[in-house]
Design an enzyme around this catalytic site. Structure first.
Site, PDB file in Angstrom:
ATOM      1  N   ARG A   8       2.217 -28.673 -12.787  1.00 38.03           N
ATOM      2  CA  ARG A   8       1.687 -27.395 -12.296  1.00 38.03           C
ATOM      3  C   ARG A   8       2.918 -26.536 -12.019  1.00 38.03           C
ATOM      4  O   ARG A   8       3.738 -26.880 -11.155  1.00 38.03           O
ATOM      5  CB  ARG A   8       0.851 -27.590 -11.036  1.00 38.03           C
ATOM      6  CG  ARG A   8       0.539 -26.290 -10.323  1.00 38.03           C
ATOM      7  CD  ARG A   8      -0.538 -26.415  -9.271  1.00 38.03           C
ATOM      8  NE  ARG A   8      -1.848 -26.484  -9.891  1.00 38.03           N
ATOM      9  CZ  ARG A   8      -2.997 -26.228  -9.255  1.00 38.03           C
ATOM     10  NH1 ARG A   8      -2.994 -25.878  -7.981  1.00 38.03           N
ATOM     11  NH2 ARG A   8      -4.148 -26.315  -9.885  1.00 38.03           N
ATOM     12  N   HIS A  59      -4.973 -22.077 -17.374  1.00 37.78           N
ATOM     13  CA  HIS A  59      -5.406 -23.235 -16.571  1.00 37.78           C
ATOM     14  C   HIS A  59      -6.397 -24.042 -17.419  1.00 37.78           C
ATOM     15  O   HIS A  59      -7.597 -24.100 -17.146  1.00 37.78           O
ATOM     16  CB  HIS A  59      -6.067 -22.724 -15.285  1.00 37.78           C
ATOM     17  CG  HIS A  59      -6.209 -23.756 -14.211  1.00 37.78           C
ATOM     18  ND1 HIS A  59      -5.755 -25.057 -14.329  1.00 37.78           N
ATOM     19  CD2 HIS A  59      -6.765 -23.681 -12.960  1.00 37.78           C
ATOM     20  CE1 HIS A  59      -6.019 -25.717 -13.218  1.00 37.78           C
ATOM     21  NE2 HIS A  59      -6.640 -24.914 -12.379  1.00 37.78           N
ATOM     22  N   GLN A  63      -9.002 -26.597 -15.971  1.00 34.25           N
ATOM     23  CA  GLN A  63     -10.133 -25.963 -15.298  1.00 34.25           C
ATOM     24  C   GLN A  63     -11.135 -25.443 -16.332  1.00 34.25           C
ATOM     25  O   GLN A  63     -12.346 -25.657 -16.196  1.00 34.25           O
ATOM     26  CB  GLN A  63      -9.650 -24.815 -14.411  1.00 34.25           C
ATOM     27  CG  GLN A  63     -10.768 -24.095 -13.687  1.00 34.25           C
ATOM     28  CD  GLN A  63     -11.377 -24.919 -12.567  1.00 34.25           C
ATOM     29  OE1 GLN A  63     -10.656 -25.421 -11.702  1.00 34.25           O
ATOM     30  NE2 GLN A  63     -12.697 -25.084 -12.555  1.00 34.25           N
ATOM     31  N   ASP A  78     -12.460 -15.442  -9.526  1.00 36.39           N
ATOM     32  CA  ASP A  78     -11.316 -16.222  -9.046  1.00 36.39           C
ATOM     33  C   ASP A  78     -10.666 -15.401  -7.937  1.00 36.39           C
ATOM     34  O   ASP A  78     -11.014 -14.212  -7.746  1.00 36.39           O
ATOM     35  CB  ASP A  78     -10.341 -16.484 -10.217  1.00 36.39           C
ATOM     36  CG  ASP A  78      -9.178 -17.397  -9.836  1.00 36.39           C
ATOM     37  OD1 ASP A  78      -9.231 -18.042  -8.764  1.00 36.39           O
ATOM     38  OD2 ASP A  78      -8.200 -17.458 -10.626  1.00 36.39           O
ATOM     39  N   CYS A  99     -13.512 -21.224  -9.742  1.00 35.22           N
ATOM     40  CA  CYS A  99     -12.678 -22.423  -9.931  1.00 35.22           C
ATOM     41  C   CYS A  99     -12.266 -23.044  -8.600  1.00 35.22           C
ATOM     42  O   CYS A  99     -11.916 -24.222  -8.559  1.00 35.22           O
ATOM     43  CB  CYS A  99     -11.452 -22.081 -10.762  1.00 35.22           C
ATOM     44  SG  CYS A  99     -10.445 -20.767 -10.061  1.00 35.22           S
ATOM     45  N   ARG A 123     -14.057 -31.599 -12.629  1.00 35.63           N
ATOM     46  CA  ARG A 123     -12.609 -31.725 -12.853  1.00 35.63           C
ATOM     47  C   ARG A 123     -12.251 -33.199 -13.020  1.00 35.63           C
ATOM     48  O   ARG A 123     -11.415 -33.553 -13.859  1.00 35.63           O
ATOM     49  CB  ARG A 123     -11.828 -31.149 -11.655  1.00 35.63           C
ATOM     50  CG  ARG A 123     -12.015 -29.660 -11.413  1.00 35.63           C
ATOM     51  CD  ARG A 123     -11.485 -28.816 -12.544  1.00 35.63           C
ATOM     52  NE  ARG A 123     -10.087 -29.066 -12.825  1.00 35.63           N
ATOM     53  CZ  ARG A 123      -9.068 -28.509 -12.177  1.00 35.63           C
ATOM     54  NH1 ARG A 123      -9.294 -27.640 -11.213  1.00 35.63           N
ATOM     55  NH2 ARG A 123      -7.821 -28.775 -12.510  1.00 35.63           N
TER      56      ARG A 123
HETATM   57  N1  NVA Z   1      -5.663 -18.030 -10.311  1.00 32.78           N
HETATM   58  C1  NVA Z   1      -5.510 -19.024  -9.290  1.00 32.78           C
HETATM   59  C2  NVA Z   1      -6.151 -20.282  -9.715  1.00 32.78           C
HETATM   60  C3  NVA Z   1      -6.118 -21.376  -8.679  1.00 32.78           C
HETATM   61  C4  NVA Z   1      -6.772 -22.622  -9.149  1.00 32.78           C
HETATM   62  C5  NVA Z   1      -4.038 -19.232  -9.030  1.00 32.78           C
HETATM   63  O1  NVA Z   1      -3.254 -19.314  -9.978  1.00 32.78           O
HETATM   64  O2  NVA Z   1      -3.657 -19.341  -7.875  1.00 32.78           O
HETATM   65  N1   CP Z   2      -9.147 -25.024  -9.290  1.00 30.95           N
HETATM   66  C1   CP Z   2      -8.011 -25.668  -9.010  1.00 30.95           C
HETATM   67  O1   CP Z   2      -7.176 -25.870  -9.873  1.00 30.95           O
HETATM   68  O2   CP Z   2      -7.894 -26.094  -7.742  1.00 30.95           O
HETATM   69  P1   CP Z   2      -6.567 -26.651  -7.094  1.00 30.95           P
HETATM   70  O3   CP Z   2      -5.587 -25.519  -6.993  1.00 30.95           O
HETATM   71  O4   CP Z   2      -6.994 -27.131  -5.747  1.00 30.95           O
HETATM   72  O5   CP Z   2      -6.023 -27.734  -7.950  1.00 30.95           O
END
Ligand code: NVA
Ligand code: CP
Length: 460
Positions: free
Chosen positions: A252, A279, A282, A376, A415, A443
């Site tokens: 990540r 992502h 997701q 989101d 998400c 997930r």
């Molecule tokens: N768009 C959000 C998704 C979190 C799962 C982020 O990148 O923080």
């Molecule tokens: N939706 C998602 O990726 O959640 P987290 O940031 O908790 O992994």
């Protein structure tokens, strides 16, 4: 007598017994007793003797067989009142008592006689031990998958073709059934997954960690503050080193170029657990949820309201690949990357289902005819212009009025994590049309499917 009893009700322990019996044993007397001078100090009391300990079956108090719940000071030869439940000693106690023609002496009046809870000779079906490892390890149902994703990385949604996504979804459905029916499925036994996380995570992290455990493997969480990356070691060096230890890497990352650097240096599959660009885990999980909710993809439409971020990039690419229409409503300056939109249009055309890919700044236009409304957070991890976004994106909140403008049975999707009453009205998020926790659950099943396809080393 205990051995005979064990053989009768624990035939599956035959191999364990053989192995244990090959170990040098202490000499015992004809009745299974140690020579008198080696007996436990009060084991000669009539009616109570101690069973030989075997690995894994002794109770918590086995190392102190005369522990606090036993009663000291009973006269020699008197049956000792003792709570013998959950002890091997209990079995021997019963065996001795059963074969001894003399009645068991009554306890002294000021002590309580504790009756055993069950009779192991008549209650032979009661489970008394759990076998771990060895010859009795569970075998798993045969699970055949194609080898086409073996050893491959998934950095972005376009790394999987339509047919590959179909197969991964099918695997996820099967794994979900196995988990729901409680059938073990440790197909990745012995495999390890390294997890480099530059941002926090609940779903992605726990689904990968729990998923690896359920598949019989192990996940190793590596926050960047724990790695030598913090002291300047490069991502590429880190990836090369990890590749020598683990069978796959999840990353990540703040910048998508970071996961490309990791993948370029890695010799094991690399999976994108979120980057600023996309992502894919997701979006693939959401396809599984939409398949469950809509019964398929062709002719379906998803409307996304809010920031044109990593999440909507993945939705555009994944949904278009599967032939679904996507309409996105965002303020002009926060709309998705035009390259991603063009790519989605091309994928949609290639799907043969002629889905519509629409980008607009009008939320009401976007949701017309939608089977699902998705949003989101308005400020993603790593973004610093929170105040500007809050103002610009406020009109894109998913409200009850927005949901009512979509199809009558339209579902609400997010998400997560979410901020109630910012990007979505709490009444919608917690309302009957919300499927956000189904998304979260999926997930697990989807990521397990991706792990199985990419990390498996033996394919039936
Ligand atoms: N768009 C959000 C998704 C979190 C799962 C982020 O990148 O923080
Ligand atoms: N939706 C998602 O990726 O959640 P987290 O940031 O908790 O992994």
């Amino acid at each position: 007598m205990v051995e005979a009893w064990e053989q009768r009700i624990h035939p599956e322990r035959a191999l364990e017994r053989l192995a244990e019996e090959r170990r040098p044993a202490r000499q015992v007397g004809s009745g299974g007793w140690f020579p008198r001078n080696e007996q436990p100090r009060d084991a000669h009391h009539r009616g109570l003797s101690l069973g030989r300990k075997k690995g894994g079956t002794a109770g918590a108090d086995a190392s102190r067989p005369f522990g606090p719940d036993s009663v000291h000071g009973a006269p020699a030869g008197a049956g000792r009142p003792v709570d013998v439940r959950n002890r091997r000693g209990f079995i021997m106690f019963e065996a001795s008592a059963a074969s001894d023609p003399q009645p068991v002496p009554r306890p002294t009046p000021n002590l309580t006689w504790v009756q055993p809870q069950s009779d192991p000779f008549t209650d032979a079906v009661a489970p008394r031990a759990i076998s771990l490892g060895g010859a009795s390890t569970a075998s798993y149902p045969t699970f055949t998958i194609s080898a086409r994703l073996q050893g491959r990385s998934v950095l972005t949604d376009t790394d999987l073709t339509h047919d590959e996504i179909v197969e991964v979804l099918d695997t996820a459905v099967r794994l979900k059934k196995l988990r729901r029916s409680g059938q073990a499925h440790g197909y990745l036994a012995g495999k390890s997954l390294g997890m480099i996380f530059q941002h926090p995570s609940t779903r992605t992290r726990v689904a990968f960690e729990a998923g690896m455990a359920q598949l019989g493997g192990q996940a190793i969480f590596l926050g960047v503050h724990d790695l030598q990356i913090k002291r300047g070691e490069s991502l590429a060096d880190t990836a090369q080193v990890l590749s020598r230890y683990v069978d796959g890497i999840v990353a990540r990352v703040a910048a998508h170029s970071d996961i490309e650097e990791i993948a370029a240096a890695s010799t094991v599959p690399v999976l994108n657990g979120l980057s600023d660009r996309c992502h894919p885990m997701q979006a693939l999980s959401d396809l599984l949820t939409m398949q469950e909710a809509f019964g398929g993809f062709a002719g379906r439409k998803i409307a996304y309201l809010g920031d044109g971020n990593n999440m909507v990039h993945s939705l555009l690419l994944a949904c278009a690949t599967m032939g679904m229409s996507v309409s996105v409503a965002s303020p002009e300056r926060f709309q998705p990357d035009p390259d991603v939109v063009n790519h989605a249009r091309w994928l949609g055309a290639a799907s043969g289902a002629s889905p519509e890919i629409v980008i607009t700044d009008d939320p009401m236009v976007a949701v017309v005819g939608a089977d699902g409304v998705y949003t989101d957070v308005h400020v993603s991890m790593g973004q610093t212009d929170a105040a500007t976004r809050a103002v610009a994106l406020a009109p894109y909140k998913v409200t009850t009025a927005i949901m009512n403008a979509a199809k009558p049975n339209a579902v609400f999707m997010h998400c997560l994590p979410m901020h109630r009453d910012q990007e979505v009205e709490a009444a919608v998020a917690d309302g009957p049309r919300s499927i956000i926790f189904d998304q979260a659950e999926n997930r697990l099943h989807l990521q397990k499917a991706v792990l199985l396809h990419t990390l498996c080393s033996t394919v039936a």
